[in-house]
Design an enzyme around this catalytic site. Structure first.
Site, PDB file in Angstrom:
ATOM      1  N   SER A   1       0.829  -1.214   0.000  1.00  0.00           N
ATOM      2  CA  SER A   1       0.000   0.000   0.000  1.00  0.00           C
ATOM      3  C   SER A   1       0.862   1.262   0.000  1.00  0.00           C
ATOM      4  O   SER A   1       0.340   2.370  -0.013  1.00  0.00           O
ATOM      5  CB  SER A   1      -0.946   0.013   1.211  1.00  0.00           C
ATOM      6  OG  SER A   1      -0.212  -0.115   2.425  1.00  0.00           O
TER       7      SER A   1
ATOM      8  N   ASN B   1      -2.151  -2.142  13.309  1.00  0.00           N
ATOM      9  CA  ASN B   1      -3.613  -2.039  13.292  1.00  0.00           C
ATOM     10  C   ASN B   1      -4.109  -0.800  14.027  1.00  0.00           C
ATOM     11  O   ASN B   1      -4.973  -0.076  13.539  1.00  0.00           O
ATOM     12  CB  ASN B   1      -4.238  -3.295  13.908  1.00  0.00           C
ATOM     13  CG  ASN B   1      -3.847  -4.547  13.142  1.00  0.00           C
ATOM     14  OD1 ASN B   1      -3.223  -4.463  12.082  1.00  0.00           O
ATOM     15  ND2 ASN B   1      -4.188  -5.712  13.673  1.00  0.00           N
TER      16      ASN B   1
ATOM     17  N   HIS C   1     -40.867  20.172 -12.198  1.00  0.00           N
ATOM     18  CA  HIS C   1     -40.957  19.164 -13.270  1.00  0.00           C
ATOM     19  C   HIS C   1     -40.341  19.690 -14.565  1.00  0.00           C
ATOM     20  O   HIS C   1     -40.734  19.270 -15.649  1.00  0.00           O
ATOM     21  CB  HIS C   1     -42.413  18.753 -13.536  1.00  0.00           C
ATOM     22  CG  HIS C   1     -43.177  18.397 -12.304  1.00  0.00           C
ATOM     23  ND1 HIS C   1     -43.348  17.097 -11.877  1.00  0.00           N
ATOM     24  CD2 HIS C   1     -43.801  19.172 -11.382  1.00  0.00           C
ATOM     25  CE1 HIS C   1     -44.062  17.098 -10.761  1.00  0.00           C
ATOM     26  NE2 HIS C   1     -44.337  18.343 -10.429  1.00  0.00           N
TER      27      HIS C   1
ATOM     28  N   SER D   1     -15.162  23.475 -29.442  1.00  0.00           N
ATOM     29  CA  SER D   1     -15.303  22.198 -30.133  1.00  0.00           C
ATOM     30  C   SER D   1     -14.238  22.123 -31.224  1.00  0.00           C
ATOM     31  O   SER D   1     -13.921  23.132 -31.849  1.00  0.00           O
ATOM     32  CB  SER D   1     -16.699  22.107 -30.744  1.00  0.00           C
ATOM     33  OG  SER D   1     -16.692  21.246 -31.873  1.00  0.00           O
TER      34      SER D   1
ATOM     35  N   LYS E   1     -19.158  26.643 -31.061  1.00  0.00           N
ATOM     36  CA  LYS E   1     -19.513  26.060 -29.769  1.00  0.00           C
ATOM     37  C   LYS E   1     -18.752  26.648 -28.597  1.00  0.00           C
ATOM     38  O   LYS E   1     -17.563  26.922 -28.676  1.00  0.00           O
ATOM     39  CB  LYS E   1     -19.255  24.546 -29.787  1.00  0.00           C
ATOM     40  CG  LYS E   1     -20.198  23.734 -30.619  1.00  0.00           C
ATOM     41  CD  LYS E   1     -21.653  23.799 -30.180  1.00  0.00           C
ATOM     42  CE  LYS E   1     -21.932  23.144 -28.851  1.00  0.00           C
ATOM     43  NZ  LYS E   1     -21.809  21.675 -28.907  1.00  0.00           N
TER      44      LYS E   1
ATOM     45  N   ASN F   1     -18.699  25.305 -24.732  1.00  0.00           N
ATOM     46  CA  ASN F   1     -19.256  24.237 -23.893  1.00  0.00           C
ATOM     47  C   ASN F   1     -18.879  24.415 -22.418  1.00  0.00           C
ATOM     48  O   ASN F   1     -17.768  24.827 -22.109  1.00  0.00           O
ATOM     49  CB  ASN F   1     -18.744  22.885 -24.382  1.00  0.00           C
ATOM     50  CG  ASN F   1     -19.149  22.602 -25.815  1.00  0.00           C
ATOM     51  OD1 ASN F   1     -20.228  23.004 -26.245  1.00  0.00           O
ATOM     52  ND2 ASN F   1     -18.277  21.942 -26.553  1.00  0.00           N
TER      53      ASN F   1
ATOM     54  N   GLU G   1     -20.013  20.066 -16.603  1.00  0.00           N
ATOM     55  CA  GLU G   1     -20.371  18.690 -16.963  1.00  0.00           C
ATOM     56  C   GLU G   1     -19.529  17.692 -16.172  1.00  0.00           C
ATOM     57  O   GLU G   1     -20.013  16.653 -15.732  1.00  0.00           O
ATOM     58  CB  GLU G   1     -20.179  18.471 -18.461  1.00  0.00           C
ATOM     59  CG  GLU G   1     -21.143  19.300 -19.297  1.00  0.00           C
ATOM     60  CD  GLU G   1     -20.703  19.366 -20.743  1.00  0.00           C
ATOM     61  OE1 GLU G   1     -20.815  18.343 -21.441  1.00  0.00           O
ATOM     62  OE2 GLU G   1     -20.232  20.429 -21.184  1.00  0.00           O
TER      63      GLU G   1
ATOM     64  N   TYR H   1      -9.218  -6.237  13.071  1.00  0.00           N
ATOM     65  CA  TYR H   1      -8.601  -5.842  11.811  1.00  0.00           C
ATOM     66  C   TYR H   1      -8.585  -6.972  10.797  1.00  0.00           C
ATOM     67  O   TYR H   1      -8.293  -8.118  11.129  1.00  0.00           O
ATOM     68  CB  TYR H   1      -7.162  -5.358  12.055  1.00  0.00           C
ATOM     69  CG  TYR H   1      -6.488  -4.941  10.757  1.00  0.00           C
ATOM     70  CD1 TYR H   1      -6.693  -3.673  10.232  1.00  0.00           C
ATOM     71  CD2 TYR H   1      -5.720  -5.848  10.025  1.00  0.00           C
ATOM     72  CE1 TYR H   1      -6.125  -3.303   9.019  1.00  0.00           C
ATOM     73  CE2 TYR H   1      -5.143  -5.481   8.812  1.00  0.00           C
ATOM     74  CZ  TYR H   1      -5.356  -4.205   8.315  1.00  0.00           C
ATOM     75  OH  TYR H   1      -4.801  -3.838   7.124  1.00  0.00           O
TER      76      TYR H   1
ATOM     77  N   GLN I   1      -7.512  -2.182   4.252  1.00  0.00           N
ATOM     78  CA  GLN I   1      -6.544  -1.363   3.517  1.00  0.00           C
ATOM     79  C   GLN I   1      -7.225  -0.606   2.370  1.00  0.00           C
ATOM     80  O   GLN I   1      -6.722   0.402   1.907  1.00  0.00           O
ATOM     81  CB  GLN I   1      -5.425  -2.264   2.977  1.00  0.00           C
ATOM     82  CG  GLN I   1      -4.326  -1.524   2.256  1.00  0.00           C
ATOM     83  CD  GLN I   1      -3.128  -2.412   2.017  1.00  0.00           C
ATOM     84  OE1 GLN I   1      -2.414  -2.734   2.958  1.00  0.00           O
ATOM     85  NE2 GLN I   1      -2.905  -2.832   0.774  1.00  0.00           N
TER      86      GLN I   1
ATOM     87  N   LYS J   1      -8.188   3.470   2.286  1.00  0.00           N
ATOM     88  CA  LYS J   1      -7.399   4.647   1.954  1.00  0.00           C
ATOM     89  C   LYS J   1      -7.709   5.237   0.587  1.00  0.00           C
ATOM     90  O   LYS J   1      -7.995   6.425   0.461  1.00  0.00           O
ATOM     91  CB  LYS J   1      -5.908   4.324   2.097  1.00  0.00           C
ATOM     92  CG  LYS J   1      -5.482   4.419   3.558  1.00  0.00           C
ATOM     93  CD  LYS J   1      -4.156   3.813   3.833  1.00  0.00           C
ATOM     94  CE  LYS J   1      -4.187   2.376   4.292  1.00  0.00           C
ATOM     95  NZ  LYS J   1      -5.263   1.889   5.108  1.00  0.00           N
TER      96      LYS J   1
END
Ligand code: ARG
Length: 491
Positions: free
Chosen positions: A32, A128, A174, A295, A301, A303, A308, A335, A340, A343
């Protein structure tokens, strides 16, 4: 310098009962260090507190404590090695240098003060309880950083709301036109959600405020450790109550991931609102070029890619929470190595959230209201509720008022007129309760102004909301300093 017989890595924390080196594929799979290097500062802080506690019990002398402490400080300040650095030792080719950050710190300590003294630090302690402590420290610091980023974002919403002034736009339910609202009101709604998210982060921080060190591998330690003192030294309110629980309790990770996931859901909703508000079809906000991307094919364009991605990354934050809960679900007591996985989930959850907050804070100043796209005088059907409210004022029970106003709206539609241009005579055919003063109700500005209840969209109430967001963010930004101990190491 691996052991020729066992191939044990330098500073490996076990080996006495082993006759074969660990299979390299398994070694790579289980390491790790490539990601928990980020816990270096936290691990050093926990080690220093533990060394001080060992001095109190007589396991190390005051002089040894000093030497260890100095070495630990140095280790915390030096950048940790790259996870797979080539040591020139053929036996270690392609293998991780260290199993984890704890192994690295012990190895670095051995180099500085010798194996005998360095080894004493491990007395009565297990990885641990150590890793559980490190991760709490890291999470605590990182929550503070995230809360600052959140406060800056609320401040940016307050600025945007102020720029929106009293611009009136259609409010939607709506995604159909519903009632007129102040655009500022909508922006401040997002600020409210963020302020609640801050509360969730604060609660997570408050709940993780206990120190696991002293819990050992699972059963506690035979040493007469002053656990209150260790907790205090690390800035925790108290030691954890049950050693078995302490080494496996990752509630704080799940709490933090939930707080992040919901915060990201809110940011995603912000993103959706802003993508719509800046689209040509709506258009009451304009996104300046600094926050838009082009674009490769369509020259015209512009964007809203950052917005997004905010929406897109929310899926990731939700996934981190769901994935981690699944990791926890089948664990037996104490443990297990599955833990692990906490993380990368926690790091990515908080990193994504913080980066997203920062991206939104950078985007908001690039939004300009477009007053000419606001709701014009002919607000049409949007004033139908006002018409019903007018009739209620004349003593009509609401259900009937609702029906009569609906008839008026239908009539206006049939005649091709906005509701407020329907002649009084036509209105009176529906009910003679309509008088000339009805047109005072069929007015956009009057409509928002009348919604002056607490929390309503009337300009003076929106001004209150703005002050609230402004005061709150200013207070948070001045009160909360960046944490003194940055537990994170991202080099
Ligand atoms: N790298 C481990 C983790 O992140 C540290 C604890 C290992 N403990 C153990 N008994 N193998 O959870």
């Amino acid at each position: 310098m691996s052991d020729p017989k066992t191939g044990a890595a330098p500073g490996r924390l076990w080996g006495g009962g082993f006759s074969e080196p660990l299979d390299p594929v398994i070694e790579r799979y289980t390491e790790s260090f490539s990601f928990d290097r980020r816990l270096l500062r936290a691990d050093v802080a926990a080690n220093r507190a533990w060394v001080a506690a060992l001095r109190d019990t007589g396991v190390v002398t005051a002089d040894e404590e000093m030497r260890l402490d100095r070495a630990l400080v140095e280790i915390g300040e030096a950048p940790p090695p790259r996870p797979h650095e080539d040591t020139g030792d053929g036996a270690r080719e392609g293998r991780p240098l260290f199993e984890d950050v704890h192994t690295y710190v012990e190895a670095a300590l051995c180099e500085r003060v010798g194996a005998d003294l360095a080894g004493r630090v491990r007395t009565g302690r297990s990885r641990n309880d150590l890793v559980a402590t490190d991760l709490r420290l890291w999470c605590r610091d990182e929550i503070a950083v995230t809360r600052r980023a959140l406060a800056a974002c609320v401040a940016a919403f307050a600025d945007l709301a102020e720029r929106c002034g009293t611009l009136i736009v259609p409010g939607y339910t709506h995604l159909r036109r519903a009632q007129p609202i102040l655009l500022a009101h909508q922006m401040l709604a997002h600020a409210e959600r963020l302020m609640r998210d801050d509360g969730r982060l604060a609660e997570t921080r408050a709940r993780l405020d206990a120190c696991p060190l002293g819990s050992g591998a699972l059963a506690g330690t035979t040493l007469r450790i002053d656990r209150q003192g260790v907790a205090r030294r690390l800035g925790f309110a108290r030691p954890t109550a049950n050693s078995l629980d302490a080494v496996s309790d990752r509630d704080f990770v799940a709490d933090a991931l939930y707080a992040c996931a919901l915060l990201m859901v809110h940011l995603s909703q912000v993103a959706e609102d802003l993508i719509l508000a800046t689209a040509e079809e709506f258009g009451w906000l304009r996104l300046s070029d600094a926050a838009a991307t082009g674009s490769s094919l369509m020259p015209q364009k512009k964007n809203p890619d950052a917005l997004e991605l905010l929406r897109g990354k929310t899926g990731r934050a939700i996934g981190r929470l769901a994935g981690f809960l699944a990791t926890l679900k089948g664990l037996p007591s104490a443990y297990n190595r599955d833990l692990q996985e906490d993380k990368e989930a926690l790091f990515d959850g908080l990193d994504t959230t913080r980066a997203s907050l920062e991206a939104l804070t950078a985007t908001l100043p690039h939004l300009r209201p477009a007053p000419e796209r606001g709701l014009a005088d002919d607000a049409g059907d949007l004033l139908a509720t006002d018409l019903a409210d007018y009739l209620v004022g004349r003593g009509v029970p609401f259900p009937r008022a609702h029906r009569l106003a609906g008839e008026a709206a239908a009539r206006a539609r049939a005649d091709g007129l906005p509701l407020d241009r329907l002649p009084l005579a036509a209105l009176r055919e529906i009910t003679p309760l309509f008088d000339p003063d009805v047109f005072q109700w069929l007015d956009v500005r009057a409509s928002v102004s009348r919604r002056a209840c607490e929390g309503g969209t009337a300009p003076e109430r929106v001004a209150e909301g703005l002050r609230r967001a402004r005061d709150w963010s200013e207070q948070r930004l001045t009160l909360s300093r960046p944490p003194e101990v940055e537990s994170d190491v991202r080099r």
